[in-house]
Scaffold this motif. Structure first.
Motif, PDB file in Angstrom:
ATOM      1  N   ILE A  90       0.816  -1.211   0.000  1.00  0.00           N
ATOM      2  CA  ILE A  90       0.000   0.000   0.000  1.00  0.00           C
ATOM      3  C   ILE A  90       0.850   1.262   0.000  1.00  0.00           C
ATOM      4  O   ILE A  90       0.618   2.194  -0.781  1.00  0.00           O
ATOM      5  N   SER A  91       1.849   1.287   0.884  1.00  0.00           N
ATOM      6  CA  SER A  91       2.608   2.519   1.093  1.00  0.00           C
ATOM      7  C   SER A  91       3.991   2.522   0.459  1.00  0.00           C
ATOM      8  O   SER A  91       4.620   3.580   0.338  1.00  0.00           O
ATOM      9  N   GLY A  92       4.462   1.341   0.063  1.00  0.00           N
ATOM     10  CA  GLY A  92       5.821   1.264  -0.485  1.00  0.00           C
ATOM     11  C   GLY A  92       6.890   1.360   0.580  1.00  0.00           C
ATOM     12  O   GLY A  92       8.068   1.555   0.284  1.00  0.00           O
ATOM     13  N   SER A  93       6.512   1.195   1.859  1.00  0.00           N
ATOM     14  CA  SER A  93       7.461   1.319   2.962  1.00  0.00           C
ATOM     15  C   SER A  93       7.019   0.421   4.111  1.00  0.00           C
ATOM     16  O   SER A  93       5.826   0.146   4.280  1.00  0.00           O
ATOM     17  N   TYR A  94       7.991  -0.008   4.916  1.00  0.00           N
ATOM     18  CA  TYR A  94       7.705  -0.805   6.102  1.00  0.00           C
ATOM     19  C   TYR A  94       7.656   0.039   7.378  1.00  0.00           C
ATOM     20  O   TYR A  94       7.456  -0.495   8.470  1.00  0.00           O
ATOM     21  N   SER A  95       7.853   1.334   7.269  1.00  0.00           N
ATOM     22  CA  SER A  95       8.049   2.187   8.442  1.00  0.00           C
ATOM     23  C   SER A  95       6.852   2.164   9.390  1.00  0.00           C
ATOM     24  O   SER A  95       7.000   1.932  10.597  1.00  0.00           O
ATOM     25  N   GLN A  96       5.646   2.410   8.882  1.00  0.00           N
ATOM     26  CA  GLN A  96       4.481   2.506   9.753  1.00  0.00           C
ATOM     27  C   GLN A  96       4.163   1.191  10.452  1.00  0.00           C
ATOM     28  O   GLN A  96       3.866   1.157  11.646  1.00  0.00           O
ATOM     29  N   VAL A  97       4.229   0.102   9.722  1.00  0.00           N
ATOM     30  CA  VAL A  97       3.898  -1.179  10.328  1.00  0.00           C
ATOM     31  C   VAL A  97       4.936  -1.588  11.361  1.00  0.00           C
ATOM     32  O   VAL A  97       4.622  -2.219  12.378  1.00  0.00           O
ATOM     33  N   LEU A  98       6.206  -1.218  11.163  1.00  0.00           N
ATOM     34  CA  LEU A  98       7.229  -1.514  12.162  1.00  0.00           C
ATOM     35  C   LEU A  98       6.947  -0.762  13.457  1.00  0.00           C
ATOM     36  O   LEU A  98       7.186  -1.280  14.554  1.00  0.00           O
ATOM     37  N   GLY A  99       6.427   0.468  13.344  1.00  0.00           N
ATOM     38  CA  GLY A  99       6.039   1.201  14.543  1.00  0.00           C
ATOM     39  C   GLY A  99       4.928   0.509  15.300  1.00  0.00           C
ATOM     40  O   GLY A  99       4.944   0.418  16.540  1.00  0.00           O
ATOM     41  N   ALA A 100       3.948  -0.033  14.571  1.00  0.00           N
ATOM     42  CA  ALA A 100       2.851  -0.758  15.214  1.00  0.00           C
ATOM     43  C   ALA A 100       3.354  -2.033  15.880  1.00  0.00           C
ATOM     44  O   ALA A 100       2.910  -2.402  16.980  1.00  0.00           O
ATOM     45  N   LEU A 101       4.282  -2.727  15.250  1.00  0.00           N
ATOM     46  CA  LEU A 101       4.815  -3.958  15.819  1.00  0.00           C
ATOM     47  C   LEU A 101       5.677  -3.683  17.049  1.00  0.00           C
ATOM     48  O   LEU A 101       5.784  -4.532  17.947  1.00  0.00           O
ATOM     49  N   LEU A 102       6.286  -2.521  17.107  1.00  0.00           N
ATOM     50  CA  LEU A 102       7.028  -2.138  18.308  1.00  0.00           C
ATOM     51  C   LEU A 102       6.082  -2.010  19.498  1.00  0.00           C
ATOM     52  O   LEU A 102       6.378  -2.478  20.609  1.00  0.00           O
ATOM     53  N   VAL A 103       4.931  -1.407  19.285  1.00  0.00           N
ATOM     54  CA  VAL A 103       3.908  -1.315  20.338  1.00  0.00           C
ATOM     55  C   VAL A 103       3.448  -2.710  20.752  1.00  0.00           C
ATOM     56  O   VAL A 103       3.215  -2.989  21.942  1.00  0.00           O
ATOM     57  N   SER A 104       3.334  -3.622  19.786  1.00  0.00           N
ATOM     58  CA  SER A 104       2.907  -4.985  20.069  1.00  0.00           C
ATOM     59  C   SER A 104       3.861  -5.677  21.037  1.00  0.00           C
ATOM     60  O   SER A 104       3.433  -6.401  21.942  1.00  0.00           O
TER      61      SER A 104
END
Length: 424
Positions: free
Chosen positions: A385-399
């Motif tokens: 969707i975004s062409g980047s892993y940045s946002q999802v990595l932030g969510a996984l850090l919270v996880s």
């Protein structure tokens, strides 16, 4: 029955040979081979057939779904029939499934079917049956024994990404699957026949103790602990389940997507494969060190330390750091992967006993599998969707932080008496 025990130093305790055999089996079992070669082997498949990263990652998730569905049933078979009668057939079928990828067509349904088959057929070659055997052979040194056996997974995770890359470079991905399947057959099936289910079969006690008893002539008593249904009704089980799930979403997502993450940042395929191997080396380190520490300290606290390391690795990836930092991140994530796999088996044995260990462990592993079901596709979708892993990595850090918080809520261990009484 009054028991007095002492340590015997006359010869190497047979249980350590069981640990060695288990390590060799785990070296080429489903958990090691599938997890740590998937990203390397399926990259060329996706490019050849022009499949999206989400489509390829979904194959991994489907395999873990299949694995998680059958794991409790495999656990029941192990509890009823014994580990060896589950491990050996599973290894043969798992090897056949790997070789089946050599005939993969351009249809996604074929790719998904093969991945599902690997999850079903390979479940009995993974950690559940080996952990049951080792937990019977060791009590005081159970964490160390489980960790040493898991060296097999660590060595495989360190070696196999580079081996798979070399096979692909020399002969293509179809031949790579064929050769890896043959390796499973040649290396692990013979040693699976060596396993002894528990020390009572040889007239021994767990940990190599020598015990005197005032009442003799009795057959081995049943292993103490909860039934599977009793475990599922306990608050402790669901706290453990949720903690593992939240951490697994993050670490498995990073594990499977590590090579794509790094290549997307301009790092060469060879360097990315080396980072994956480094992660595998960290898995080995995490399993051994966490197992050793859990024999000495409260296991949930030990797990929290290693999960924090994994969170730090996810943070480094999230920042987009390059250079040597990507290898540091891979190592830190690997520590978390290794400790998590070790923690589940150890905590199941301590909180729920050995009576239905394999069944309960199978239920607990569903959380780990669910993490794999959610994490890699989530990262694949985010990139598509975004062409980047940045946002999802932030969510996984919270996880990871949520998982740490839940692990902190686990209470003290119940008191279980060993039931592995040797034959008189």
């Amino acid at each position: 029955m009054m028991l007095a025990s002492r340590r015997t130093g006359e010869k190497v305790f047979f249980g350590w040979w069981i640990v060695l055999v288990s390590g060799i089996g785990l070296f080429m079992g489903y958990g090691a081979i599938y997890n740590y070669t998937f990203g390397v082997l399926t990259g060329p498949i996706g490019r050849e057939f022009d499949w999206s990263r989400f489509a390829v990652s979904l194959g991994y998730s489907l395999s873990l779904v299949a694995y998680s569905v059958v794991a409790p049933f495999v656990g029941k078979l192990v509890d009823s029939w014994g580990a060896r009668w589950v491990i050996v057939p599973s290894l043969v079928l798992f090897a056949a499934g790997l070789m089946g990828f050599s005939f993969l067509s351009a249809n996604l349904w074929h790719f998904y079917a093969l991945n599902i088959a690997l999850g079903v057929l390979g479940c009995g070659s993974a950690i559940v049956p080996y952990s049951k055997v080792i937990s019977h052979w060791f009590d005081r040194r159970r964490g160390l024994a489980l960790g040493l056996a898991s060296i097999g997974v660590g060595v495989s995770s360190f070696m196999m990404p580079s081996v798979a890359f070399a096979l692909i470079s020399d002969a293509g991905w179809r031949a790579a699957y064929l050769w890896i399947g043959l390796m499973v057959l040649v290396v692990t099936v013979p040693v699976g026949l060596f396993l002894k289910e528990n020390p009572a079969m040889l007239g021994l006690w767990p940990d190599g103790d020598v015990r005197s008893q005032s009442v003799g002539g009795k057959a081995p008593s049943a292993a103490p602990g909860m039934t599977g249904w009793e475990a599922l009704q306990s608050r402790t089980f669901w706290l453990l389940f949720a903690a593992v799930l939240f951490v697994a979403m993050s670490v498995i997502g990073c594990l499977i997507q590590l090579v794509p993450i790094l290549t997307e940042r301009g790092i060469s395929q060879r360097a990315a494969a080396f980072a994956a191997s480094l992660l595998g080396g960290a898995v080995m380190t995490g399993r051994i060190v966490s197992g050793l520490l859990m024999d000495r300290f409260f296991a949930p606290t030990v797990a929290m330390v290693f999960f924090a390391c994994a969170g730090l690795g996810v943070f480094v990836l999230w920042t987009g750091a390059g250079g040597a930092w990507v290898f540091v991140a891979a190592f830190l994530v690997g520590l978390g992967v290794g400790a998590e796999g070790e923690t589940i088996a150890y905590l199941v044995s301590r909180y729920f006993g050995l009576r239905a260990f394999s069944e309960i462990y199978g239920y607990a592993l569903i959380s780990f599998a669910m993490g794999g079901v959610i994490g890699p596709p989530l990262m694949g979708i985010a990139f598509d969707i975004s062409g980047s892993y940045s946002q999802v990595l932030g969510a996984l850090l919270v996880s990871v932080v949520v998982g740490l918080t839940l692990m902190r809520k686990l209470g003290p261990y119940p008191k279980w008496e060993t039931g592995d009484v040797p034959l008189s």
